[in-house]
Design a protein around this motif. Structure first.
Motif, short mmCIF file in Angstrom:
data_model
loop_
_atom_site.label_atom_id
_atom_site.label_comp_id
_atom_site.label_asym_id
_atom_site.label_seq_id
_atom_site.Cartn_x
_atom_site.Cartn_y
_atom_site.Cartn_z
N LEU A 28 0.83 -1.20 0.00
CA LEU A 28 0.00 0.00 0.00
C LEU A 28 0.87 1.26 0.00
CD1 LEU A 28 -2.62 1.58 0.16
CD2 LEU A 28 -2.60 1.19 2.64
N GLY A 29 1.89 1.28 0.86
CA GLY A 29 2.78 2.44 0.90
C GLY A 29 3.46 2.68 -0.44
N ILE A 30 3.91 1.62 -1.07
CA ILE A 30 4.53 1.75 -2.39
C ILE A 30 3.50 2.23 -3.41
CG2 ILE A 30 5.60 0.46 -4.28
CD1 ILE A 30 6.92 -1.29 -2.04
N ARG B 207 2.11 6.36 -6.98
CA ARG B 207 0.88 6.94 -7.52
C ARG B 207 0.12 5.97 -8.44
NH1 ARG B 207 4.69 9.98 -6.58
NH2 ARG B 207 5.75 11.32 -7.97
N CYS B 208 -0.15 4.77 -7.91
CA CYS B 208 -0.91 3.76 -8.65
C CYS B 208 -2.28 3.60 -8.01
CB CYS B 208 -0.16 2.43 -8.66
SG CYS B 208 -1.06 1.12 -9.54
N SER C 27 2.60 12.15 -3.02
CA SER C 27 2.11 11.06 -2.17
C SER C 27 1.05 11.53 -1.19
CB SER C 27 3.27 10.41 -1.40
OG SER C 27 4.08 9.68 -2.30
N VAL C 28 1.09 12.80 -0.80
CA VAL C 28 0.02 13.35 0.04
C VAL C 28 -1.30 13.23 -0.70
CG1 VAL C 28 -0.92 15.42 1.13
CG2 VAL C 28 1.52 14.92 1.32
N MET C 29 -1.30 13.59 -1.97
CA MET C 29 -2.53 13.53 -2.76
C MET C 29 -3.02 12.09 -2.90
SD MET C 29 -3.02 16.68 -3.28
CE MET C 29 -2.02 17.17 -1.88
N HIS D 67 -6.41 9.25 -1.52
CA HIS D 67 -7.12 8.20 -2.26
C HIS D 67 -7.17 6.92 -1.43
CE1 HIS D 67 -6.01 10.11 -6.43
NE2 HIS D 67 -6.44 10.99 -5.54
N ALA D 68 -6.05 6.57 -0.81
CA ALA D 68 -6.00 5.36 0.01
C ALA D 68 -6.90 5.48 1.22
CB ALA D 68 -4.56 5.08 0.44
N LEU D 69 -6.96 6.66 1.83
CA LEU D 69 -7.84 6.87 2.97
C LEU D 69 -9.30 6.73 2.55
CD1 LEU D 69 -8.11 7.48 5.94
CD2 LEU D 69 -7.96 9.92 5.40
N GLU D 70 -9.63 7.28 1.40
CA GLU D 70 -10.99 7.16 0.88
C GLU D 70 -11.34 5.68 0.61
OE1 GLU D 70 -12.85 9.83 -2.39
OE2 GLU D 70 -11.90 8.14 -3.42
#
Length: 122
Positions: free
Chosen positions: A53-55, A60-61, A97-99, A103-106
């Motif tokens: 997930l971090g990667i 930005r995938c 990565s902040v942006m 997406h990951a939080l959503e």
């Protein structure tokens, strides 16, 4: 626009099935690589999914984010573990990565177990 992560990952899975049919040798090799990387040796599968997930955020995938948030949750990852993973991704990937961390939080919010959603509503 908020992405519907479950629907999106289902759409990608369907496209991946097409790839499996059209490029069976390549996809079989990719599947073998994924299975070998996921094998639990020194790290358990939950930890490996959090790394993935971090990667995913750092490179930005978006499609990867959906798969690895879901897989991390399936392995028992908590919100705190996901958030800490996103923090490391932001550190390693800087502003972009902040942006993608948003997406990951959503995706996490949409995939989290129903019991956690009910607790949030209280």
């Amino acid at each position: 626009m908020i992405k519907q992560w479950a629907e999106h990952t289902d759409e990608i899975k369907a496209l991946m099935r097409t790839l499996r049919g059209d490029t069976p040798n390549v996809m079989k090799a990719f599947s073998g690589l994924a299975q070998a990387a996921a094998a639990s040796d020194a790290l358990n599968l939950k930890t490996k999914e959090l790394i993935a997930l971090g990667i995913s955020v750092a490179i930005r995938c978006d499609d990867c984010i959906g798969f690895h948030v879901k897989a991390a949750l399936d392995q028992g990852a908590t919100r705190e573990e996901v958030i800490e993973t996103l923090g490391m991704a932001i550190y390693m990937g800087a502003g972009p990565s902040v942006m993608y961390a948003t997406h990951a939080l959503e995706a996490y919010e949409q995939f989290k177990p129903a019991s956690e959603k009910a607790a949030d509503a209280v």
